[in-house]
Write an enzyme that holds these catalytic residues in place. Structure first.
Site, PDB file in Angstrom:
ATOM      1  CB  CYS A  64      -3.178   3.526  -5.659  1.00  8.46           C
ATOM      2  SG  CYS A  64      -4.433   2.597  -4.732  1.00  8.46           S
TER       3      CYS A  64
ATOM      4  CB  CYS B  17      -0.859  -0.042   1.258  1.00 12.41           C
ATOM      5  SG  CYS B  17      -1.830   1.442   1.481  1.00 12.41           S
TER       6      CYS B  17
END
Ligand code: DGL
Length: 282
Positions: free
Chosen positions: A201, A87
């Site tokens: 992302c 992440c």
């Protein structure tokens, strides 16, 4: 607490390392796809923290508490050899703190600005990430260090994270939504448009094909393969022949809801999971 995942041994007698991979949802599976394709020999313990989804709208303080608790829980619960923070939102804020706090190697995932700057011909880059990631000092430092010769158009979108999460759980793509989110890259505000866009992302590589249909000719760069190489070098193992012979059962834990669709199982097998158990975090 009992260990549910002690290392298996392979036929050469070496134990198979367990890697803990964490994200707010199933976006980090894009990193797992790269790890599985690289044939690093490891057992993936994936945590989809859907109870706290999305991370991109949370404060750094609450993410810090959440990630510290989750990592502590799993290190106590199982034998873990390496943690992958799959992440960007978390890695760009918390990697040093987590490395300091826990006695296990961490691999972070951060926007692939350096390779993108290298690949770009027109020196206009796009960065597509969460609002949190695009506003981090860490991201500004990456741009200053590796893309000082480029103009960087940043687009932050949590809506796109939600969109990708639903898509992976088998929803249809609405390309008008995608088009609206990508609009800042498409000529109006950025003229000429970037020739290279960083998917900052881990949810976004799953949308690459649909985005490429809207923006043909753009190079889309993510960090998955670089992370897989880093994992392989830290574990110092692997090799196609050996990995192919092994029948490793991976595990995916959700913190709130286990998706109950055959579409999700198909997604997992497309990503390279041959054998995987999906359950709620105990
Ligand atoms: N997939 C994550 C990232 O790379 C988190 C997205 C979110 O939960 O907002 O940033």
């Amino acid at each position: 607490m009992n260990s549910v995942a002690s290392p298996q041994a392979n036929e050469t007698g070496r134990s198979i390392p367990n890697i803990l991979v964490l994200d707010s949802g199933i976006g980090g599976l894009s990193v797992c796809q790269s790890v599985l394709a690289s044939r690093v020999v490891c057992r993936i313990i994936y945590v989809a923290d859907d109870a706290a989804f999305p991370y991109g709208t949370k404060s750094t303080a609450s993410l810090s508490e959440r990630l510290t608790d989750l990592v502590a829980y799993f290190l106590d619960f199982m034998t873990i050899d390496l943690v992958v923070l799959a992440c960007n939102t978390v890695s760009t804020a918390l990697l040093p703190m987590l490395r300091e706090r826990f006695d296990v190697p961490f691999v972070g995932v951060v926007p692939a600005i350096k390779p993108a700057a290298f690949l770009s011909k027109n020196k206009i880059l796009g960065l597509l990430a969460t609002e949190a990631t695009i506003s981090r000092n860490y991201t500004d430092d990456l741009i200053a260090d590796f893309a000082s010769d480029c103009r960087v158009v940043k687009v932050g979108s949590s809506e796109l994270v939600e969109f990708a999460e639903k898509f992976l759980k088998n929803a249809e793509i609405d390309s008008s939504v995608l088009k609206r989110i990508l609009a800042p890259f498409m000529g109006l505000n950025a003229d000429p448009q970037p020739d290279t866009i960083v998917l900052g992302c881990t949810h976004f590589p799953f949308l690459k094909k649909s985005m490429a249909d809207l923006m043909p000719g753009v190079q889309w760069v993510d960090s998955g393969d670089a992370v897989a190489r880093r994992v392989g070098s830290l574990l110092a193992n692997g090799g196609p022949a050996e990995a192919n012979k092994l029948d490793i059962e991976h595990q995916i834990f959700f913190t709130r809801n286990v998706p109950d669709t055959s579409g999700f199982k198909d997604t997992l097998s497309r990503l390279g999971f041959k054998r995987v158990k999906v359950s709620l975090k105990p």
